[in-house]
Design a protein around this motif. Structure first.
Motif, PDB file in Angstrom:
ATOM      1  N   GLN A 282       0.836  -1.196   0.000  1.00 46.97           N
ATOM      2  CA  GLN A 282       0.000   0.000   0.000  1.00 46.97           C
ATOM      3  C   GLN A 282       0.875   1.252   0.000  1.00 46.97           C
ATOM      4  O   GLN A 282       2.038   1.222   0.420  1.00 46.97           O
ATOM      5  N   GLY A 283       0.300   2.362  -0.452  1.00 49.67           N
ATOM      6  CA  GLY A 283       0.993   3.643  -0.378  1.00 49.67           C
ATOM      7  C   GLY A 283       2.294   3.685  -1.147  1.00 49.67           C
ATOM      8  O   GLY A 283       3.211   4.435  -0.782  1.00 49.67           O
ATOM      9  N   VAL A 284       2.403   2.913  -2.203  1.00 51.80           N
ATOM     10  CA  VAL A 284       3.652   2.862  -2.969  1.00 51.80           C
ATOM     11  C   VAL A 284       3.738   4.083  -3.875  1.00 51.80           C
ATOM     12  O   VAL A 284       2.894   4.298  -4.739  1.00 51.80           O
ATOM     13  N   LYS A 285       4.756   4.881  -3.667  1.00 51.65           N
ATOM     14  CA  LYS A 285       4.931   6.104  -4.453  1.00 51.65           C
ATOM     15  C   LYS A 285       5.502   5.778  -5.828  1.00 51.65           C
ATOM     16  O   LYS A 285       6.437   4.997  -5.948  1.00 51.65           O
ATOM     17  N   PHE A 419       6.848 -23.972 -11.203  1.00 55.34           N
ATOM     18  CA  PHE A 419       6.880 -22.655 -10.570  1.00 55.34           C
ATOM     19  C   PHE A 419       5.617 -21.907 -10.949  1.00 55.34           C
ATOM     20  O   PHE A 419       4.837 -22.350 -11.809  1.00 55.34           O
ATOM     21  N   VAL A 420       5.389 -20.783 -10.297  1.00 58.47           N
ATOM     22  CA  VAL A 420       4.364 -19.826 -10.701  1.00 58.47           C
ATOM     23  C   VAL A 420       5.046 -18.480 -10.862  1.00 58.47           C
ATOM     24  O   VAL A 420       6.142 -18.252 -10.347  1.00 58.47           O
ATOM     25  N   PHE A 421       4.399 -17.573 -11.600  1.00 61.90           N
ATOM     26  CA  PHE A 421       5.017 -16.261 -11.761  1.00 61.90           C
ATOM     27  C   PHE A 421       3.950 -15.191 -11.919  1.00 61.90           C
ATOM     28  O   PHE A 421       2.805 -15.457 -12.277  1.00 61.90           O
ATOM     29  N   THR A 422       4.345 -13.968 -11.613  1.00 65.75           N
ATOM     30  CA  THR A 422       3.483 -12.801 -11.750  1.00 65.75           C
ATOM     31  C   THR A 422       4.380 -11.588 -11.963  1.00 65.75           C
ATOM     32  O   THR A 422       5.582 -11.629 -11.669  1.00 65.75           O
ATOM     33  N   LYS A 423       3.802 -10.490 -12.492  1.00 73.91           N
ATOM     34  CA  LYS A 423       4.594  -9.311 -12.822  1.00 73.91           C
ATOM     35  C   LYS A 423       3.931  -8.044 -12.277  1.00 73.91           C
ATOM     36  O   LYS A 423       2.729  -7.998 -12.084  1.00 73.91           O
ATOM     37  N   SER A 424       4.756  -7.030 -12.050  1.00 78.38           N
ATOM     38  CA  SER A 424       4.265  -5.728 -11.601  1.00 78.38           C
ATOM     39  C   SER A 424       4.938  -4.635 -12.407  1.00 78.38           C
ATOM     40  O   SER A 424       6.152  -4.660 -12.627  1.00 78.38           O
ATOM     41  N   THR A 425       4.143  -3.655 -12.835  1.00 78.89           N
ATOM     42  CA  THR A 425       4.687  -2.497 -13.557  1.00 78.89           C
ATOM     43  C   THR A 425       4.539  -1.213 -12.755  1.00 78.89           C
ATOM     44  O   THR A 425       4.736  -0.121 -13.291  1.00 78.89           O
ATOM     45  N   ASP A 426       4.184  -1.329 -11.460  1.00 84.53           N
ATOM     46  CA  ASP A 426       4.019  -0.135 -10.625  1.00 84.53           C
ATOM     47  C   ASP A 426       4.766  -0.275  -9.306  1.00 84.53           C
ATOM     48  O   ASP A 426       4.251   0.006  -8.239  1.00 84.53           O
ATOM     49  N   GLY A 428       5.672  -2.850  -7.608  1.00 89.79           N
ATOM     50  CA  GLY A 428       5.230  -3.876  -6.678  1.00 89.79           C
ATOM     51  C   GLY A 428       3.968  -3.556  -5.931  1.00 89.79           C
ATOM     52  O   GLY A 428       3.611  -4.268  -4.986  1.00 89.79           O
ATOM     53  N   ALA A 429       3.243  -2.519  -6.323  1.00 86.30           N
ATOM     54  CA  ALA A 429       1.979  -2.191  -5.649  1.00 86.30           C
ATOM     55  C   ALA A 429       0.886  -3.168  -6.065  1.00 86.30           C
ATOM     56  O   ALA A 429       0.125  -3.660  -5.234  1.00 86.30           O
ATOM     57  N   THR A 430       0.788  -3.446  -7.355  1.00 91.82           N
ATOM     58  CA  THR A 430      -0.186  -4.408  -7.870  1.00 91.82           C
ATOM     59  C   THR A 430       0.535  -5.416  -8.746  1.00 91.82           C
ATOM     60  O   THR A 430       1.600  -5.129  -9.319  1.00 91.82           O
ATOM     61  N   TRP A 431      -0.081  -6.594  -8.863  1.00 94.73           N
ATOM     62  CA  TRP A 431       0.546  -7.695  -9.592  1.00 94.73           C
ATOM     63  C   TRP A 431      -0.444  -8.330 -10.542  1.00 94.73           C
ATOM     64  O   TRP A 431      -1.645  -8.356 -10.279  1.00 94.73           O
ATOM     65  N   SER A 432       0.068  -8.834 -11.641  1.00 93.53           N
ATOM     66  CA  SER A 432      -0.767  -9.540 -12.607  1.00 93.53           C
ATOM     67  C   SER A 432      -1.238 -10.865 -12.025  1.00 93.53           C
ATOM     68  O   SER A 432      -0.827 -11.260 -10.927  1.00 93.53           O
ATOM     69  N   ALA A 433      -2.088 -11.554 -12.780  1.00 89.49           N
ATOM     70  CA  ALA A 433      -2.567 -12.862 -12.338  1.00 89.49           C
ATOM     71  C   ALA A 433      -1.394 -13.799 -12.085  1.00 89.49           C
ATOM     72  O   ALA A 433      -0.381 -13.759 -12.793  1.00 89.49           O
TER      73      ALA A 433
END
Length: 813
Positions: A282-285, A419-426, A428-433
């Motif tokens: 949360q609150g990721v600038k 393995f599993v994987f997910t990505k974030s472009t912000d 680490g505030a939000t992550w893909s499926a």
């Protein structure tokens, strides 16, 4: 159908009032031969009354307590009748939708190894075929139908039914294949609910009626065995998994033991619950990216040491962590962590948490996350990153791919799923499926445990390191940006090998436990992108063992950075070479791609976390020297190298630059933030609806951006979420955190004496826990309360450990 011998349970549990109208709706048989049982509306109490229950014998499941996601018990009202299939969907019924499906021998005649996506598509197909609405049952509907008016462990009481047909005529709710439900998995609400449908989003979908994992074996094996522990079949038991598992299009069979049954009836119109991520997400600038390139003078030595993981949870028991105020997903130890520098200058750590004295292959392990925000002096308390309930989650890897953060996670007990994987472009505030990889081509034996290396080759291919079996490691690779993956097939001769791409396009693999060349750490090279590896040759470093792994990475300067320990943890059994006389840990630089190294002792590395301080043989250390444990490294945009340690007392974060490694300094130097010489920089970020999201401020000190003054976060509905005050990056005064409805969740009072009093609150405003901390270490009293203010536990912490004064601990795991 496969017959299993289920282990019995015995428990004393109070009965709860359950209301439901008589089940008088006439059943019908649909066009594919499913018998649909009518279920009337009613009210019941959802969840487990207690997270502690007595089993008839010690079982796999009972070792893995607590079951935090089954509580609190809350009243649920189902306002409309619905039809539910008498049994799970059969192979014959499903094959009418998907002709190529052949089924599995494990749960004949019922389907298994079906993804949530496939189950949902079957429901759409059947709905179109019949002109009626078919869907997966909501989690609440499933438990309501399973209980059939009861509130005991099983509809049959507190022992498994011998004939699993409940009083409403529904079969196999406590036996057979596990079943997908409609909902995104998430924690229960304290409040009563009407027709709940779960959360708006998530990383995994709910599974009920059995275990999602396929095997009790710790290592990948073709011999899969259904779990036979009766506790997994309780009415309140929850599991979850990513909805695309198994991945369609993979060349390898990827089994798990999940099927489904269906409901005929409209989905409730209830709005799903909003998702609020844990505090470190949360609150990721996003705007601090403009300051992230600013840092210490690269020509002057710089070194800063911090504790990275709070204790608790590190090296404590789960119940102690809750008394101290931590989320119950935090267990007894956190390691094999991913560690990454975000584009905005933050550092992010995701590690797997398991009970301190229990197997790392346990089914209740979780992924927890913590963050060091740009300009702040201290890491945050860890929160939940994700929990695939009833699944072994472990071995995290984080990688910054030119601004996109990748997470790779492992976990045993899911057959061939690597393995599993997910990505974030912000940042680490939000992550893909959370994705299951599509694997192309043959796969050699492996362990589903990512290590600490990921990189792109010049041709764009992604590589990341993973354990194979025994003393070997290898690289997974993708040529299409993660759409499909393949096993590069080559195997190094060391577990936990760390990898880097060399300037001549060879790949260097360094180390790995359980392997050595005349006492030295092995090094090996691949000239064919991981297909084959040269024979191990001696490196300049000592071989490592259990609880250890080295790390290597390419720095922005072009040099290689390397870190490890001077000795195997079992030094008396596996002594280092005679010419390696230093002890403890080191960092190193190479200007010639690893041919020669400048090695420097890391004096501040912590000792191994031997709980009792007693030197023991086996996995315990045979020395009192420093260790990096399972370490990882990253580099922030300002050029500072960040090294994370684990398995130490405590786990540490070292920030340093190349000038420090090449200098004569041994400790902290040039790490003060400096004065506010350039004025306060104001930060304000807004939501897309125009409402304020974050207000903050800071100044540009001699080592980069430093938080200064008031900071506040807001929810998208305008409610204040968080408020704090920083003085040169250090929190001071009262720090407060609220939920979306404005209810106070916790406060931290940072006193002038250097201590912090952390108070958590129940939803009714009553205190939930109060604990005292010195930095990230619990030191002093901690008390937990029930909702009515009654004291539940009072314990004393000393340097992060509970002080045990009685002959026997109150609670033993």
């Amino acid at each position: 159908m496969l017959k299993t011998t289920l282990r019995p349970l015995a428990i004393g549990i109070s009965m709860w009032a359950v209301t439901a109208q008589a089940q008088t709706v006439k059943p019908f048989t649909n066009s594919v031969g499913m018998k649909m049982i009518g279920v009337q509306k009613g009210t019941f109490n959802m969840g487990a009354e207690t997270s502690k229950f007595q089993l008839g014998e010690v079982t796999v499941y009972s070792k893995d307590a607590p079951y935090y996601d089954e509580t609190p018990v809350h009243a649920v009202t189902i306002t409309a009748p619905f039809y539910i299939s008498e049994t799970e969907v059969t192979i014959g019924q499903f094959s009418r939708f998907k002709k190529e499906y052949k089924g599995s021998d494990h749960f004949k005649p019922y389907v298994s190894g079906i993804s949530w996506n496939e189950a949902s598509e079957f429901c759409k197909w059947l709905s179109k075929k019949e002109g009626k609405t078919y869907r997966l049952p909501t989690e609440a509907e499933w438990e309501y139908a399973c209980r059939a008016g009861t509130q005991t462990l099983f509809w049959s009481g507190n022992s498994l039914p011998t004939d699993d047909t409940n009083p409403w005529g529904i079969k196999n709710m406590h036996s057979g294949v596990a079943e997908w439900c409609y909902d995104w998995y998430g924690e229960y609400s304290e409040a009563a609910q009407t027709d709940p449908v779960g959360y708006t989003a998530g990383l995994s979908k709910v599974i009920r009626g059995g275990a999602a994992h396929t095997s009790e074996l710790e290592d990948n094996s073709p011999d899969f065995h259904p779990i036979t522990d009766a506790a997994f079949y309780r009415a309140a038991n929850r599991a979850s998994m990513q909805p695309d598992c198994p991945a369609t299009g993979t060349d390898q069979v990827t089994p798990h033991f999940v099927g489904f049954r269906i409901v005929q009836g409209a989905l409730p119109v209830t709005q799903p619950l909003p998702v609020t991520a844990s505090f470190p997400l949360q609150g990721v600038k996003q705007s601090t990216t403009q300051f992230a390139q600013l840092g210490p003078d690269a020509t002057q030595p710089y070194f800063k040491a911090r504790q990275v993981m709070a204790s608790p949870p590190d090296l404590t028991y789960p119940w102690e962590n809750q008394v101290a105020g931590l989320h119950p997903a935090n267990q007894g130890k956190v390691h094999s962590s991913g560690f990454v520098a975000c584009p905005n200058g933050d550092l992010l750590l995701v590690g797997f948490s398991s009970s301190r004295l229990k197997s790392e292959s346990a089914y209740n392990t979780t992924m927890v996350v913590t963050r060091l925000r740009a300009g702040a002096e201290g890491w945050e308390m860890p929160g939940l990153f994700y929990d695939r309930s009833n699944i072994n989650d472990q071995s995290a890897l984080l990688w910054n791919d030119n601004g996109t953060l990748w997470f790779f996670g492992g976990g045993r007990g899911l057959g061939n799923i690597p393995f599993v994987f997910t990505k974030s472009t912000d940042n680490g505030a939000t992550w893909s499926a959370l994705q299951t990889p599509v694997i192309k081509g043959g796969v050699e034996p492996f362990a589903p445990q990512p290590i600490n290396s990921a990189f792109r080759a010049p041709d764009g291919t992604i590589y990341f390191g993973s354990d194979a079996i025994d003393a070997s490691s290898f690289l997974w690779a993708s040529k299409d940006n993660g759409k499909t993956w393949y096993d590069t097939k080559g195997r190094t001769k060391g577990r936990h090998t760390t990898f880097v791409m060399l300037k001549d396009n060879r790949i260097l693999g360094m180390g790995g436990k359980n392997s050595n060349v005349e006492g030295y750490m092995p090094q090996t090279f691949s000239s064919d992108n991981g297909k084959t590896w040269s024979g191990n040759t001696k490196s300049a470093f000592a071989a490592l063992g259990s609880n250890q792994r080295p790390v290597i990475m390419r720095l922005k300067s072009g040099r290689l950075f390397f870190a490890g320990d001077y000795q195997d943890i079992k030094m008396m059994d596996n002594p280092p070479p005679k010419d390696i006389t230093d002890r403890g840990s080191y960092v190193a630089l190479s200007d010639d791609d690893g041919k020669t190294w400048t090695i420097k002792k890391l004096e501040m590395a912590p000792e191994h976390n031997d709980w009792h301080g007693v030197v023991k043989r086996g996995s315990k250390p045979q020395h009192g020297f420093g260790t990096l444990g399972y370490c990882a490294a990253t580099q922030t945009p300002n050029g500072v190298i960040h090294l994370m340690t684990s398995k130490g007392k405590p786990s540490m974060h070292f920030a340093l630059n190349e000038a420090w490694i090449l200098s004569g300094f041994t400790g902290e130097v040039n790490q003060q933030p400096g004065n506010d010489s350039s004025g306060i920089k104001q930060i304000e970020e807004k939501y897309s609806n125009g409402k304020t999201r974050i207000t903050s401020g800071g100044f540009l000190g001699k080592n980069g951006f430093v938080l200064q003054g008031k900071e506040a976060w807001y929810y998208d509905n305008g409610v204040k979420q968080y408020e704090a005050t920083f003085n040169k990056g250090v929190l001071q005064g009262m720090e407060s955190y609220w939920d979306r409805d404005g209810k106070l969740l916790w406060t931290r009072d940072h006193t002038p004496y250097g201590t912090t009093v952390w108070t958590n609150y129940w939803s009714n405003g009553a205190k939930r826990s109060v604990s005292t901390w010195w930095g990230l270490t619990a030191t002093g009293p901690a008390t937990s309360f029930d909702r009515d203010g009654k004291v539940l536990h009072q314990i004393m912490f000393d340097e992060g450990r509970r002080v045990v004064t009685e002959a026997k601990s109150e609670i033993q795991e």
